[in-house]
Every structure is written in structure tokens, then in C-alpha cells.
Scaffold this active site. Structure first.
Site: not given
Length: 313
Positions: A140, A256, A90, A190, A185, A225-226
Site C-alpha cells: 500500500s 509476497d 511503523r 481486487e 498480481k 485465488l487463495g
């Protein structure tokens, strides 16, 4: 140090570009494009290589785009082992709007893998990870891959006496954690979904994280936690760290980059809280890069001293 084996079920060619403004029904004149090999495990392998570690990437590839993926990985100098598939690898597409600095990310589903194709990946993992200390499975599942695939990967890791680092979400994560994982993680959403909790307060997360390790077969849990940083929980202690303030150019691959930096730190024998610092520094460094470039070693090393985790328990 033994190579860190990474597994990518749905690799991609990440294409990124910039336009002045994104508007409908008009031709959008783009700047020159950038192409990078992508997908969770391949990104982790790229980060490990950039930071001076050794990685071995395992992934499927197919069609002309699969050939291009091979060329891009060769240019990056990555060690790799690919499985040929009938479908085409893809392509994903990221557009940054210059006026607002917003990112528009278009993610394709990817090719459907036949049973013989995903089974070949699992069989190859048993071979290429025979002496591995760490296996990183990230991203995924590709269409056609059974939801318990990462649970099967966990069984392979256990048989090989390797530590599995898993970065995925939803049912694949729920199935895998029953088999035992060294490090998980999830991001904040999530993790809440996984725990079945409907809390939004940051203060409630440490207790949930400790409860997770008490009842699950995992040794390390990191909840990203961004902008609030990340929370590290082990059986020996719990730490939270804020990312150093930087000007964000692109958020692509920040997660990543975190996984690559922290796993490399663990593989080098660092304590989890020290490896955690490298993860935060790597993830933050990725924000400084444009498009799908990921973190740079110089940025990561410069940011590392600025990361000072606070012990919570």
C-alpha cells in the site's frame, strides 16, 4: 543476473507472538516475540535473497523504529537503499491464538510522507534501477503519497527499459495500469473490483482475465485465488495451478512470497508458466513458516515438483 529492485512505500517491523486464547479486558501472557523487517517490497526482497537471487531494496525509514529496521535488514544480509524521513517507521502486530490457530493481524497506518520524501524515493529509483531488468513495487501507499505514485513508478520503469511488477490494489493500481505494467498480481476480490464485475463463479475469471489483457497495457496477469491456487494469463496462454496441500502455520507474507518466487523465475529467463510454478511453490512454502518468517528455500524447492499448472487456453 542483474539485481531485482524492490520498492516499499510503507515498510514495517512485523512483530509476531502466540497466546493461548485472545480475550478482552485481560492481560494476555504472550510467548516470546519474533521481529522481522516487513512491507510488500521488503518481503519480496527477502524471498528473492532466500531463494538465491539478488535484490536491492529501496524504502523510507525514520525514528528509532527505522534504526531497528536497518538492523534487521542487515541481519538478513539484504542489499538496500533507504531514504530518511521525519516520521517513525511503523510496527505491525500478529497474534496467533494457539487454541483455535486463528491469526489476529493488527496493521498500523504508518508515517505520513512529505512531498520531498516521496519524491526522493522516486528520484532514487531512477538511480538504483538504472540497469535493472525488473522493478517490483509492492504494498500500500504510505499516508501523504499521491494516488498516482505507482503510475509515476511505471513511467520511470519504462524510461529505464525495466519490467515493472506491481502488487497493489484500488486507485493506485487503476492509475498505474494506464502507464503500462509488465505484470499485475491482484487477488480475486481486487481483480473483480478492478474489472467492475460482480461475479463469484471461478469459471468466469478466465474470460475476465483475457479481457483485461486485451484492453490494458500489461503482459502478464496473475490472479491469486487463495486455497484455489492462482490463475496465470499471458498473451500466449492461460494456466491455473492448485497449491500442494500443506499444514498452514501462518498466512503472513504468502502473497509476497509468491511475487518474489515468480519474479526471480522470470529474471532467470524462465517462461511465465515455469516462473508461475516457482511463485505457487514459494507462496505455499510461506504457509509452513511461523509468524512473519516467509518461505524457506528448502520447502520451496521440495514443493516445486508438486505444482503442475493446467493449461486453459
Amino acid at each position: 543476473m542483474k539485481p531485482i529492485v524492490t520498492l516499499t512505500l510503507n515498510p514495517t517491523i512485523d512483530l509476531s507472538t502466540t497466546v493461548d486464547v485472545v480475550t478482552p479486558e485481560h492481560k494476555l501472557r504472550c510467548d516470546s516475540e519474533r521481529r522481522d523487517p516487513g512491507g510488500g517490497g521488503l518481503n519480496v526482497a527477502r524471498v528473492i535473497h532466500e531463494l538465491g537471487g539478488e535484490s536491492l531494496a529501496l524504502y523510507p525509514r525514520g525514528g528509532p523504529t527505522g534504526d531497528l529496521l536497518e538492523q534487521l535488514l542487515e541481519q538478513k544480509g539484504l542489499r538496500r537503499w533507504s531514504i530518511s524521513i521525519s516520521g517513525h517507521t511503523r510496527e505491525n502486530f500478529t497474534v496467533t491464538e494457539r487454541k483455535s490457530k486463528r491469526e489476529f493481524r493488527f496493521v498500523m497506518p504508518g508515517p505520513t510522507l512529505a512531498e520531498k520524501e516521496w519524491q526522493a524515493l522516486l528520484d532514487s529509483l531512477s538511480s538504483v534501477a538504472a540497469d535493472a531488468e525488473y522493478i517490483v513495487a509492492s504494498g500500500s501507499l504510505a499516508p501523504g503519497v499521491p494516488v498516482d505514485f505507482y503510475a509515476r513508478v511505471a513511467r520511470v520503469a519504462r524510461k529505464q527499459n525495466a519490467r515493472l511488477v506491481l502488487d497493489t490494489a484500488g486507485e493506485p493500481l487503476l492509475a498505474a495500469k494506464e502507464e503500462g505494467i509488465f505484470m499485475v498480481k491482484p487477488n480475486r476480490k481486487e481483480f473483480r473490483d478492478m474489472m467492475g464485475a460482480q461475479v463469484d463463479e471461478l469459471a468466469a475469471l478466465p474470460g475476465l482475465a483475457r479481457a483485461f489483457l486485451e484492453r490494458e497495457h500489461a503482459e502478464v496477469l496473475v490472479v491469486s485465488l487463495g486455497a484455489d491456487g492462482a490463475l496465470l494469463t499471458t498473451r500466449q496462454g492461460q494456466f491455473r495451478a492448485q497449491p500442494p496441500p500443506v499444514e498452514t502455520h501462518s498466512s503472513v507474507g504468502a502473497g509476497d512470497s509468491f511475487v518474489g518466487g515468480m519474479t526471480l523465475g522470470l529474471a532467470r529467463g524462465l517462461a511465465p508458466e515455469e516462473a508461475f510454478r516457482w511463485g505457487i511453490a514459494s507462496g505455499t512454502a510461506a504457509l509452513l513458516s511461523h509468524g512473519t518468517e516467509l518461505c524457506r528455500r528448502a520447502d520451496t524447492e521440495r514443493l516445486f515438483p508438486l505444482v503442475q499448472p493446467v493449461r486453459l487456453a
